[in-house]
Design a protein around this motif. Sequence first.
Motif, PDB file in Angstrom:
ATOM      1  N   HIS A 441       0.822  -1.212   0.000  1.00  0.00           N
ATOM      2  CA  HIS A 441       0.000   0.000   0.000  1.00  0.00           C
ATOM      3  C   HIS A 441       0.856   1.263   0.000  1.00  0.00           C
ATOM      4  CE1 HIS A 441      -4.445  -0.825   1.260  1.00  0.00           C
ATOM      5  NE2 HIS A 441      -4.194  -1.110   0.016  1.00  0.00           N
ATOM      6  N   VAL A 442       1.858   1.296   0.869  1.00  0.00           N
ATOM      7  CA  VAL A 442       2.678   2.510   0.975  1.00  0.00           C
ATOM      8  C   VAL A 442       3.344   2.795  -0.381  1.00  0.00           C
ATOM      9  CG1 VAL A 442       4.758   3.498   2.033  1.00  0.00           C
ATOM     10  CG2 VAL A 442       3.047   2.366   3.472  1.00  0.00           C
ATOM     11  N   GLU A 443       3.864   1.747  -1.017  1.00  0.00           N
ATOM     12  CA  GLU A 443       4.557   1.958  -2.291  1.00  0.00           C
ATOM     13  C   GLU A 443       3.576   2.400  -3.382  1.00  0.00           C
ATOM     14  OE1 GLU A 443       6.781  -1.682  -2.773  1.00  0.00           O
ATOM     15  OE2 GLU A 443       7.980  -1.220  -0.981  1.00  0.00           O
ATOM     16  N   TRP A 444       2.390   1.809  -3.358  1.00  0.00           N
ATOM     17  CA  TRP A 444       1.380   2.174  -4.368  1.00  0.00           C
ATOM     18  C   TRP A 444       0.954   3.629  -4.173  1.00  0.00           C
ATOM     19  CZ3 TRP A 444      -3.538   3.916  -5.045  1.00  0.00           C
ATOM     20  CH2 TRP A 444      -4.131   3.687  -6.287  1.00  0.00           C
ATOM     21  N   ILE A 445       0.740   4.021  -2.927  1.00  0.00           N
ATOM     22  CA  ILE A 445       0.329   5.405  -2.632  1.00  0.00           C
ATOM     23  C   ILE A 445       1.444   6.375  -3.048  1.00  0.00           C
ATOM     24  CG2 ILE A 445      -0.268   7.028  -0.788  1.00  0.00           C
ATOM     25  CD1 ILE A 445      -1.358   4.523   0.798  1.00  0.00           C
ATOM     26  N   ARG A 446       2.684   6.025  -2.688  1.00  0.00           N
ATOM     27  CA  ARG A 446       3.824   6.880  -3.059  1.00  0.00           C
ATOM     28  C   ARG A 446       3.871   7.074  -4.573  1.00  0.00           C
ATOM     29  NH1 ARG A 446       9.088   3.712  -2.776  1.00  0.00           N
ATOM     30  NH2 ARG A 446       7.970   2.805  -4.556  1.00  0.00           N
ATOM     31  N   ASP A 447       3.736   5.982  -5.308  1.00  0.00           N
ATOM     32  CA  ASP A 447       3.820   6.080  -6.764  1.00  0.00           C
ATOM     33  C   ASP A 447       2.670   6.921  -7.321  1.00  0.00           C
ATOM     34  OD1 ASP A 447       6.016   4.533  -6.498  1.00  0.00           O
ATOM     35  OD2 ASP A 447       5.118   2.680  -7.264  1.00  0.00           O
ATOM     36  N   CYS A 448       1.495   6.777  -6.725  1.00  0.00           N
ATOM     37  CA  CYS A 448       0.328   7.541  -7.173  1.00  0.00           C
ATOM     38  C   CYS A 448       0.558   9.035  -6.964  1.00  0.00           C
ATOM     39  CB  CYS A 448      -0.896   7.058  -6.381  1.00  0.00           C
ATOM     40  SG  CYS A 448      -2.385   8.001  -6.686  1.00  0.00           S
ATOM     41  N   VAL A 449       1.046   9.381  -5.787  1.00  0.00           N
ATOM     42  CA  VAL A 449       1.320  10.786  -5.449  1.00  0.00           C
ATOM     43  C   VAL A 449       2.369  11.365  -6.405  1.00  0.00           C
ATOM     44  CG1 VAL A 449       2.475  12.167  -3.668  1.00  0.00           C
ATOM     45  CG2 VAL A 449       0.622  10.602  -3.026  1.00  0.00           C
ATOM     46  N   LEU A 450       3.426  10.597  -6.654  1.00  0.00           N
ATOM     47  CA  LEU A 450       4.505  11.080  -7.520  1.00  0.00           C
ATOM     48  C   LEU A 450       4.027  11.239  -8.961  1.00  0.00           C
ATOM     49  CD1 LEU A 450       7.542   9.002  -6.176  1.00  0.00           C
ATOM     50  CD2 LEU A 450       7.062  11.435  -5.786  1.00  0.00           C
ATOM     51  N   GLN A 451       3.246  10.261  -9.411  1.00  0.00           N
ATOM     52  CA  GLN A 451       2.746  10.316 -10.787  1.00  0.00           C
ATOM     53  C   GLN A 451       1.822  11.510 -10.984  1.00  0.00           C
ATOM     54  OE1 GLN A 451       3.782   8.042 -13.166  1.00  0.00           O
ATOM     55  NE2 GLN A 451       2.850   9.550 -14.541  1.00  0.00           N
ATOM     56  N   ALA A 452       0.931  11.704 -10.009  1.00  0.00           N
ATOM     57  CA  ALA A 452      -0.002  12.835 -10.112  1.00  0.00           C
ATOM     58  C   ALA A 452       0.785  14.139 -10.209  1.00  0.00           C
ATOM     59  CB  ALA A 452      -0.936  12.854  -8.910  1.00  0.00           C
ATOM     60  N   ALA A 453       1.796  14.267  -9.360  1.00  0.00           N
ATOM     61  CA  ALA A 453       2.586  15.509  -9.358  1.00  0.00           C
ATOM     62  C   ALA A 453       3.309  15.678 -10.684  1.00  0.00           C
ATOM     63  CB  ALA A 453       3.577  15.486  -8.207  1.00  0.00           C
ATOM     64  N   SER A 454       3.878  14.582 -11.201  1.00  0.00           N
ATOM     65  CA  SER A 454       4.651  14.740 -12.436  1.00  0.00           C
ATOM     66  C   SER A 454       3.734  14.999 -13.633  1.00  0.00           C
ATOM     67  CB  SER A 454       5.578  13.539 -12.662  1.00  0.00           C
ATOM     68  OG  SER A 454       4.930  12.546 -13.377  1.00  0.00           O
ATOM     69  N   ASP A 455       2.466  14.599 -13.518  1.00  0.00           N
ATOM     70  CA  ASP A 455       1.513  14.913 -14.593  1.00  0.00           C
ATOM     71  C   ASP A 455       0.859  16.284 -14.390  1.00  0.00           C
ATOM     72  OD1 ASP A 455       2.117  12.472 -15.622  1.00  0.00           O
ATOM     73  OD2 ASP A 455       0.284  11.468 -14.961  1.00  0.00           O
TER      74      ASP A 455
END
Length: 530
Positions: A441-455
């Motif tokens: 979960h933590v890794e999935w959330i981290r990736d989601c947050v990072l992806q949203a920011a980079s988009d």
Amino acid sequence: MADLDVAVVGAGFAGIYAVQAFRSAGLTVRAFEAGSGIGGTWFWNCYPGARCDVESKDYSYSFSPELEQDWSWSERYPAQPEVLRYLNHVADRFGLWPDIQLNTRVTAATWDAERSQWTVATDDGRRRTARFLISAVGCLSAYQVPSLPGLETFAGPWYHTSRWPRDGVDFTGQRVGVIGTGSTGIQIAPEIAAVAEHLYVFQRTANFAVPNRNGAIDPEWERGFKADYRSYRKQAQESFLGVPITGTGRPALAEPPASVQRTLMERWQAGGGMPFLGAYTDVLVDRAANEIMAEFMRDRIRETVADPFVAGLLLPRAYPVGAKRLCQSDDYFAMFNRSNVTLVDIRSAPISSVTPSGLGTADSFYELDALVFATGFDAISGALRQIDVRGVGGLPLAEKWAAGPRAYLGVAPAGFPNMFIVTGPGSPSVLSNMVLSIEQHVEWIRDCVLQAASDGYSTVEAKPSAEDAWMAHVTEVAYSTLFPLADSWYVGANIPGKPRVFAPYLGGVGPYRARCDAVAAAGYEGFALG
Ligand SMILES: Cc1cc2nc3c(=O)[nH]c(=O)nc-3n(C[C@H](O)[C@H](O)[C@H](O)COP(=O)(O)OP(=O)(O)OC[C@H]3O[C@@H](n4cnc5c(N)ncnc54)[C@H](O)[C@@H]3O)c2cc1C
């Protein structure tokens, strides 16, 4: 601009890893922890006998191969002090302390739509703003004391196992009552029986328990095992429970009865709940298959407990085996052969009152010097509901969850943008090796947050339709099994007035991970990005 990128509530396995993961990704993060130490479950539950029931080789972080190699567990199922030492070692090793604030309870969190950020209020009177809010409050952290008439008049001390005094308790020479015979009651009772003048075990529901066969870890075995830890972890991630157990792959009903008994006995001798329960494919979905395993376990109680009347009371009959958390103990049933232990059946004669000198039931009275509540938790949603969380339009999370807790993929509640719940309702959580589920979960959330920011997005919010469809799936899977037949804390049955909803996801850790990954790969399907 927000004070923090990420505010984390709680510093158990989940909060600790969230700090490490978000910080390594270059984000500012702070975890607020109500306790005076980190470790969550392993900080609070320092009662005698507390230990994990998933093996240490599985119940440990996998994010750092170096940590994995360097740390050595002393036992197959380590006791609470060792798990707590491990978590403190992780915080030391990765320098996490500056981003963890102890003795600080989060009291409220409010979504500020104008600024696209959360305002987090803590009991030190401060407020911080954060772009993302991560709940790591734990599935089993809001402890539950039943309301017994007269408890306030009891002259002796009483304790809840999840708020055990850190200096320990000396029960030598005392008459002690333990209320509750779930995983914790089964762990603590033999420890108290060993020193108390007399132990009364108050049992409402007889529970199934398998032996641990706990023991020291052989260094030779450890070296061999660690040589291939990475591929073992991969298997765990793809497995059903977060532990790569090998079942027979067959239904028990399709096998000759003598052969089933042999297989069950082999697994019984080897110890451990998951390999035992996972022996056959039909045990958790077919009543007749389940009854074969249940009767095997009842036979083990009959052959262990000398007094046939006591053995009879201990035979679990109220629910299918596995439909409540399967307890593990090497000495619980044998404890009833001691002359200083009495089993009290409060199913047939319920507790009526507590007086200064003890505890009354419908047909008797028990003089007690101390009382121990091993009565568990307001599970999965309890700790989060204690915080005044308000989402879009000021909607309280407690109101959203009035009919039961829900979240898209068990991680993101619709109407609460930029908020994620580690091992939330609708994820495998308590039906898995939780450390592995926490990492996922933590890794999935981290990736989601990072992806949203980079988009270029500043908000990520689950769509109500996606949440509805996911929770319908969670319910459908649960009701294709025997799990909902039990009055368990999985459905909230231990909390008066709690809506009966099967909260954990039973589709399996591996398939669940694949689904989460597919959602991410599809550009966070089911989320509105703003
Ligand atoms: C006795 C016991 C044994 C267990 N054994 C196993 C096992 O063998 N295998 C397994 O998979 N799971 C086991 N579990 C489940 C266990 O809870 C998880 O494995 C894991 O430790 C959960 O970690 P967490 O960080 O999600 O939550 P927790 O460890 O519960 O940590 C949550 C933290 O959040 C803090 N918190 C809560 N609300 C607030 C607030 N408002 N403000 C600030 N801080 C707050 C709490 O103080 C707590 O420290 C066990 C649970 C118990 C109780």
